[in-house]
Design a protein around this motif. Structure first.
Motif, short mmCIF file in Angstrom:
data_model
loop_
_atom_site.label_atom_id
_atom_site.label_comp_id
_atom_site.label_asym_id
_atom_site.label_seq_id
_atom_site.Cartn_x
_atom_site.Cartn_y
_atom_site.Cartn_z
N LEU A 12 0.82 -1.21 0.00
CA LEU A 12 0.00 0.00 0.00
C LEU A 12 0.85 1.26 0.00
N GLN A 13 2.04 1.19 0.61
CA GLN A 13 2.94 2.33 0.56
C GLN A 13 3.45 2.59 -0.85
N SER A 14 3.30 1.62 -1.73
CA SER A 14 3.74 1.76 -3.12
C SER A 14 2.71 2.49 -3.98
N LEU A 15 1.54 2.79 -3.42
CA LEU A 15 0.45 3.42 -4.17
C LEU A 15 0.31 4.87 -3.72
N PRO A 16 0.74 5.83 -4.54
CA PRO A 16 0.75 7.23 -4.10
C PRO A 16 -0.62 7.82 -3.83
N GLY A 17 -1.68 7.23 -4.37
CA GLY A 17 -3.02 7.76 -4.15
C GLY A 17 -3.62 7.37 -2.82
N VAL A 18 -2.94 6.51 -2.06
CA VAL A 18 -3.44 6.09 -0.74
C VAL A 18 -3.17 7.18 0.28
N GLN A 19 -4.22 7.63 0.95
CA GLN A 19 -4.12 8.68 1.96
C GLN A 19 -3.93 8.11 3.36
N VAL A 20 -4.83 7.21 3.75
CA VAL A 20 -4.81 6.59 5.08
C VAL A 20 -5.06 5.10 4.92
N VAL A 21 -4.33 4.30 5.69
CA VAL A 21 -4.55 2.86 5.74
C VAL A 21 -5.18 2.53 7.10
N LEU A 22 -6.42 2.08 7.07
CA LEU A 22 -7.12 1.73 8.31
C LEU A 22 -6.77 0.31 8.73
N SER A 23 -6.43 0.16 9.97
CA SER A 23 -6.15 -1.17 10.52
C SER A 23 -6.98 -1.36 11.77
N GLY A 24 -7.75 -2.45 11.80
CA GLY A 24 -8.53 -2.77 12.99
C GLY A 24 -7.67 -3.56 13.96
#
Length: 390
Positions: A256-268
């Protein structure tokens, strides 16, 4: 902690989802002592995006998360919640719940929103979403008589919503159609995104659609409910050989860090150990190399045993039934991996009989044009049989 700008804000790249807080027993209420400790530690370590929803933990999550966060200065954390339209219907001017909420009273969209503000103990939501835009909720959210979007825009104008978006389990074309229906309305979109669903649920098409429109992506299910943190031994060995010190979860987050369009990664995060590992993983930017991306593709192929459709659509040109064969193959891959419908039920319930695999005549015209030599009638037959057994 890594941060990314969102308009005039600085959001932590790791966000805390509050659907899987620790509980008392397997299906009991929130274990308040353990859950409070996790949320407080996440905040003190720099996490500032906290996501909840109307029915998480049976309706307990919103009030609990709001109470814990209230001890900290309001401008130092950002709270997201959601309008549960995917669990509602509107017929003959009457609003009601459906699914497992069927029979519960609901007066209006406004009453739900005001209830959420009160439960969370806030005057406004930093981020507010339509919950689960999909094929079966599309008509509800676009019903102009009911006016869900219109009402939420009024709340935004009144300062009760700072940023408006939606979450989606629908297909990419459904998301695109919705964005076209409400142009320049939604500031972010939350989708299920991980290296397995990149192919399995065609998340790549959703991501590319949003990236192409300049809409930031909030990620849910980054490790697919924990399954990508515990891979099959043969797949795990492939990744361990490449990076012996990394956990399986690290591969999912680095993707996911490889995708520049990702703003926030939610982790439960259910345990303090999960939180500590995630804090470490999001302390530095470490995207995948090209070789590592290729290795993950091999892992996905081994895990999912995918029918190798490349979506060239040559098959569609020959189909006398006008079937969207690549879409059906994608859905077959997903149901075959999941051993059940999962979120596919949203799409399937909105499809007509003529669009389903049962409409296939088995004529073989599609197979003759397939560059991958896929036995398409056989695949659609298996898909139909799987649907009949569910």
């Amino acid at each position: 902690m890594l941060y990314k700008p969102f308009q005039d804000l600085k959001l932590s790249t790791l966000g805390m989802g509050n659907m899987r807080l620790p509980t008392v027993g397997e299906r009991g209420p929130i274990d308040q002592e353990k859950a409070r400790a996790i949320i407080e530690h996440a905040y003190h370590q720099g996490v500032n995006y906290f996501d909840t929803a109307y029915r998480y933990h049976g309706g307990e999550s919103e009030g609990f998360v709001g109470k814990v966060l209230s001890q900290f200065p309001r401008g130092t954390w950002y709270l997201a919640s959601k309008m549960p339209g995917h669990m509602m219907n509107y017929k003959d001017g009457k609003l009601g719940f459906q699914g497992y909420l069927a029979g519960e009273e609901v007066k209006s969209i406004a009453s739900i929103f005001e209830e959420q503000l009160e439960k969370c103990g806030v005057d406004y939501f930093d981020f507010y979403l339509l919950h689960n835009l999909c094929e079966t909720s599309y008509d509800f959210y676009t019903n102009e008589e009911l006016g869900v979007v219109r009402y939420l825009l009024e709340q935004k104008e009144a300062g009760k919503i700072r940023h408006l978006g939606f979450s989606a389990h629908g297909r990419a074309d459904t998301i695109g159609k919705f964005l076209d229906h409400y142009p320049d309305t939604f500031e972010f979109v939350q989708i299920q995104l991980n290296y397995l669903d990149w192919e399995l649920q065609d998340a790549k098409s959703k991501y590319r659609l949003l990236e192409g429109r300049g809409i930031p992506v909030i990620v849910m299910e980054p490790v697919r409910g924990g399954s990508l943190a515990n891979l099959r031994p043969d797949c795990q060995q492939l990744l361990e050989a490449a990076r012996p010190e990394d956990s399986m979860a690290a591969w999912a987050f680095r993707f996911l860090q490889s995708l520049p369009g990702v703003q926030v990664v939610l982790s439960g995060m259910t345990t303090m150990e999960q939180l500590e590992e995630n804090l470490r993983l999001f302390s530095q930017d470490d995207p995948l190399t090209d070789d590592e991306k290729a290795l993950l593709q091999k892992v996905v192929a081994d895990l999912a045993d995918l029918v190798p459709c490349t979506v060239c659509r040559y098959c569609c040109e020959a189909c006398p039934q006008g079937l969207d064969i690549p879409k059906l193959i994608s859905m077959y891959n997903e149901i075959n991996y999941n051993k059940g419908l999962g979120s596919l039920s949203f799409t399937l319930n909105a499809m007509e009989e003529k669009e389903l695999p049962s409409a296939c005549l088995g004529c073989g015209a599609c197979e003759k044009l397939c560059p991958q030599s896929i036995a398409i009638p056989e695949v659609l037959g298996k898909f139909n049989k799987a649907l009949q057994s569910t």
